[in-house]
Each structure stands twice: as C-alpha cells, then as structure tokens.
Scaffold this motif. Structure first.
Motif, PDB file in Angstrom:
ATOM      1  N   GLU A   1     -20.813  19.982 -26.395  1.00 47.13           N
ATOM      2  CA  GLU A   1     -20.123  20.020 -27.686  1.00 47.13           C
ATOM      3  C   GLU A   1     -20.764  19.051 -28.667  1.00 47.13           C
ATOM      4  N   MET A   2     -20.309  19.126 -29.914  1.00 49.00           N
ATOM      5  CA  MET A   2     -20.796  18.219 -30.953  1.00 49.00           C
ATOM      6  C   MET A   2     -20.152  16.856 -30.760  1.00 49.00           C
ATOM      7  N   ALA A   3     -20.904  15.814 -31.058  1.00 56.89           N
ATOM      8  CA  ALA A   3     -20.347  14.474 -30.969  1.00 56.89           C
ATOM      9  C   ALA A   3     -19.338  14.258 -32.089  1.00 56.89           C
ATOM     10  N   SER A   4     -18.170  13.700 -31.738  1.00 55.00           N
ATOM     11  CA  SER A   4     -17.198  13.339 -32.766  1.00 55.00           C
ATOM     12  C   SER A   4     -17.692  12.073 -33.462  1.00 55.00           C
ATOM     13  N   ALA A   5     -17.032  11.709 -34.540  1.00 52.83           N
ATOM     14  CA  ALA A   5     -17.425  10.500 -35.278  1.00 52.83           C
ATOM     15  C   ALA A   5     -17.333   9.272 -34.377  1.00 52.83           C
ATOM     16  N   GLU A   6     -16.226   9.216 -33.605  1.00 56.36           N
ATOM     17  CA  GLU A   6     -15.991   8.100 -32.681  1.00 56.36           C
ATOM     18  C   GLU A   6     -17.137   7.990 -31.676  1.00 56.36           C
ATOM     19  N   LEU A   7     -17.515   9.145 -31.157  1.00 58.10           N
ATOM     20  CA  LEU A   7     -18.534   9.200 -30.118  1.00 58.10           C
ATOM     21  C   LEU A   7     -19.909   8.833 -30.690  1.00 58.10           C
ATOM     22  N   ALA A   8     -20.190   9.367 -31.870  1.00 51.79           N
ATOM     23  CA  ALA A   8     -21.480   9.105 -32.513  1.00 51.79           C
ATOM     24  C   ALA A   8     -21.655   7.613 -32.754  1.00 51.79           C
ATOM     25  N   GLU A   9     -20.556   6.965 -33.110  1.00 52.52           N
ATOM     26  CA  GLU A   9     -20.638   5.528 -33.367  1.00 52.52           C
ATOM     27  C   GLU A   9     -20.946   4.788 -32.063  1.00 52.52           C
ATOM     28  N   ALA A  10     -20.251   5.177 -30.988  1.00 51.00           N
ATOM     29  CA  ALA A  10     -20.460   4.510 -29.704  1.00 51.00           C
ATOM     30  C   ALA A  10     -21.895   4.695 -29.214  1.00 51.00           C
ATOM     31  N   PHE A  11     -22.421   5.915 -29.375  1.00 53.53           N
ATOM     32  CA  PHE A  11     -23.763   6.211 -28.883  1.00 53.53           C
ATOM     33  C   PHE A  11     -24.841   5.799 -29.882  1.00 53.53           C
ATOM     34  N   GLY A  12     -24.424   5.539 -31.123  1.00 55.16           N
ATOM     35  CA  GLY A  12     -25.412   5.218 -32.141  1.00 55.16           C
ATOM     36  C   GLY A  12     -26.316   6.401 -32.434  1.00 55.16           C
ATOM     37  N   CYS A  13     -25.711   7.602 -32.482  1.00 55.90           N
ATOM     38  CA  CYS A  13     -26.494   8.811 -32.738  1.00 55.90           C
ATOM     39  C   CYS A  13     -25.900   9.567 -33.913  1.00 55.90           C
TER      40      CYS A  13
END
Lengths: 247, 247
Positions: A112-124
């Motif tokens: 799936e697409m990274a959520s905003a929360e997830l993108a921040e954690a992964f730095g992606c």
DNA sequence: AGTAGTTGTCTATACAAATAAACAAATAAA
DNA sequence: TTTATTTGTTTATTTGTATAGACAACTACT
C-alpha cells in the motif's frame, strides 16, 4: 430528547454487576467461595434474579462454578504475562523466556501507499510503497497480541515470503541479511478494542488494550520497520527497564 | 439459566452505536458533517429512533452538535498529550514541555503497612510502615492522571508536609535533601477504570486506562518511591525512548 | 416561492429486562 | 434425621428498549 448524562445508561444492571465481579475476580479481590446470591442482591441493591443473571454469564465464561446447596466458587485467576520491552525486544524471546509456547499466524499482508505518519517515520515520500504485515500472536493457546508491521518495499521487498519460510520476523530479517537492528522508541496508549481486534483477540468490544507504536532501525540507524501492536490488557503487562539510560 | 455467550448482550443497541461512533470520532474516521440519521439507521440496521438516542448522548457529551434542517456535525477532536517516560520522568516537566498548564491536587494521604509487593520493591520487612500519597493530575483543566505513590516512612517521614509546601513531588524531595533520583523500571498495563478512578478522572466506568507501576531510586541506588499511576487512555500517549540503552 | 432533505416530536405496539413472591432440590452441619 | 442454607425454577407484574409510521419545523438550494 431528554437524555441524562449517566455513565451507566444503556447497560443492563446485570451486565454492570457481571463486569464489576469479573474485575474483582481478575484483581483477586474475590476468590474461593463467594457470598450467597441473596447477599450479593442486597449489596448491589437489586433483585436476586438480576444477580443470578450476572453470575450465569461469569459461569459461562468459566470464571465461576455454582453448585446447588454448596455455593458459588471463583476459578483461580491467571497471572499476567510479563513482556519486557527495550531496544532488543523480540516476541519469541519474550514469551519464550516466560516458558510458554509462543506462536503466531499471519492474518494478512498487503502492499500500500505510505501514510503521512509512516512516511515521516521512514523518512520517505508519502506515496512510496510499503508492505503491511498483520500478525496474530498467541500464548498458552489464547490470542495475546495483534501486530501491524510496515516495511519499506524498496528495502525489504522479499519480507513476506521470507517470513512465511522462517516462521518468525527475526528469522526473516536474518534471511534478508539484516542483523543488529534495534528499537528506537515505543509509544504506548490504552484504547478500546475495535471490532476487528476484538474478533482476533477473542475478546469483547471495548475491552482495554495496550496499543504500542514503535520504530525499529538497522544497525546503521536506518528505519527498518514501523509497528503497531495491540496487547490484550487483561493478560499482559509490559516492562520497560530504564537502567542504562543516560542520566 | 439459558445464557448465550454474546459479547454485546446486556448493552442496549443505542449504547453500542454511541460507543462505536464515539470511537470513530476520536480516531478521526468521522469528522465534519455526519451522514443523516436515516443513513445511519440503515447502515446499523436499526430504527431511526435508536440512532437518535445514540446521537443524543454524544451530543450531551459535547462531541456533536445537531441543528434541525442543517444536519449533525462532529466537534474537532482533541489530540493526545504526549508523555515521555524515562529514567528522568517528572510530571510537571512533561506536561509543561507540551505547553499546557500543569496542575495537581492531593486526594488523600495515609500511613499503612507495606504489602508484600511493596516490601519486595523496597527490600524491607512486610510490616514496615509506608506513607501513601494519592495525587490527581490535571492538564488543560481536565483530569488526566491518578497516581498512588508509596514512600518508606523510615526514609521519608516528612514527605507529606514537604509536598504540601513545595507543591510538587520533585520540590518536596529536594526539600528533604534528595536529588539525582532516577526511575529504574516501568511496568505498563491496560485496565478498565474502577469506580474510584472513574470518579476522579471524570470518565465512565470501564474506560481504558494505562496503568503504570514504577520504582524510583536515589542517586545511590536505594529505593525511594514506588508509584502506580492510571492515565486516561483517550487523552494521553506514553513515549519510551530506547536510544542510549545498552545493546 | 418552492422543493428536497434534514432534525425534532408524537403515538402506538412488541419485546427484553428487572422486580416480586413462592417453592423445589441439593448440600453441609448439628 | 433434622435443620438451616444455598442454588435452581416457576409465574406474574412493571419498567425500559426498539420498532413503526406519520407529521412538524427548519435549512439550503434551485
């Protein structure tokens, strides 16, 4: 519409009593032989039948056994499983250490697409592809934890088959060449069980769960996995050891 | 007595719907203008009146505002307060850092015998005298935490008046000549609110709480305080930082 | 102004939950 | 055996919960 701001409105009296007694048994305030139905009725200020309805449910749940003429007895309460959390936490080690057979099954997996929360954690980027893995973890034959774990696809494309083969997350990561990973932080909240979690954990809706969110990084410090776990509050206790933290 | 093992038995349909919607609002799945009562009725498979009863309670709780002809609107959801936990945790610092006015009141204090659990933590005799302090901690004008804190009387005889004077625990300990204390470990569980906690935290019975148990020691490593805190699960999130832990 | 869609109010009916008062059946102890 | 106590069962009555249908009052839009 006239609505009184009453906490207990909409919950049958026998249910309230059952919940109260269930808690008393879980906390050990009620053990061995219980007071008689008549005493309970007087104590709660209700009819004996209402108490009986409450006791019947608890009996159905296996927390009580009643015998005509003898009385009603509480089942011995199970102790909470102690679950240490730290930079090196792993499920199988934790539960294994408590000498209970661990177990786990994959409930679901998806891209799936990274959520905003997830993108921040992964730095992606926010539209990067991630892999979601849902695990149900079991101890002593009863479900204990539901975990949702996300990985960046770019870094961990083969994690699903690796997990299926290895049977554990740590094993899957080793197979992919990762070792020495550590947990950076853990967030903890208490939430009521939603319908999905309630089904998997085999508990009632709105049962208190411990919800943890954590970020694990590689030995080099790069984000590896982002996890959100829901622990059955009644069966487990997390322990955080602060010795060794900087002062 | 014939009792079906149904999770939702004894809870009125309108209550279940209210609880479900309350969660949806808290998690942000429902925001702004809500679907009409007729749509909700169809979605939940109930009569419109049953939905109205549910909406009425949420409206009473301030989560909703309905206007005839316009529709029903969800109130903006408050964010969770982030509460860092580590060897140096202090209430006033934590909440203060989140730029919310902290506050606290002493609910009760008492001298009592050490329980077995307590005696083990303190490494003292089981019948030693301990001082129990109950604090209610408030943020943004609403209760957030109930804490029960135990001290060994032998070591901290004057803690109650010191607290009353200093207004904070850290201040009281400084006044008694203690500084450089640190938290050794924290245990975390999720429990339903009992009647006492529900009253203090101004929440419904069985609301999920985070229950932490922790041991704080002096700079020299001697047991100083044993605390059991109950956090309102809906308003707070604990954060454990594992960086700096030994690998 | 008119119309579609919304929340608010009313009446009536069916079913579940809670109360009440007796009595039956099993157990434990005198 | 006898007695007191306890859980189990039955019947009847009252209160709360849910459904049904209809209509009023208000808003936003055409």
């Amino acid at each position: 519409m006239r609505v009184t701001a009453d906490d207990k409105a909409g919950i049958a009296r026998w249910r309230q009593i059952a919940d109260s007694l269930r808690l008393d048994i879980a906390e050990g305030r009620l053990a061995g032989r219980l007071p008689g139905e008549t005493q309970f009725a007087e104590r709660f200020g209700v009819n004996r039948h209402t108490v009986r309805r409450a006791l019947a449910t608890l009996s159905e749940e296996g927390l009580l056994t009643a015998t005509r003429g003898r009385g009603t007895f509480a089942a011995p309460r199970p102790s909470r499983i102690v679950y240490p959390v730290g930079s090196q936490s792993r499920f199988s080690e934790n539960i294994g250490a408590a000498s209970r057979e661990p177990g786990g099954t994959m409930i679901a997996s998806a891209r799936e697409m990274a959520s905003a929360e997830l993108a921040e954690a992964f730095g992606c980027r926010a539209n990067a592809t991630v892999i979601r893995l849902e695990l149900l973890r079991v101890a002593d034959g009863a479900p204990l934890i539901v975990s949702t774990i996300w990985f960046e696809e770019a870094r961990l494309a083969g994690i699903i088959p690796a997990y299926a083969e290895a049977g554990s997350l740590t094993g899957a990561l080793t197979k992919l060449g990762f070792s020495g990973q550590r947990r950076l932080w853990t967030k903890v909240a208490a939430i009521p069980a939603d319908p999905r979690d309630a089904e998997h954990l085999h508990c009632a809706l709105s049962t208190p769960l411990i919800a943890t969110t954590s970020l694990t990084v590689t030995a080099a410090g790069e984000p590896l996995q982002y996890a959100r776990s829901r622990f059955l509050g009644s069966r487990v206790e997390l322990v955080f050891d602060h010795t060794g933290e900087p002062v």
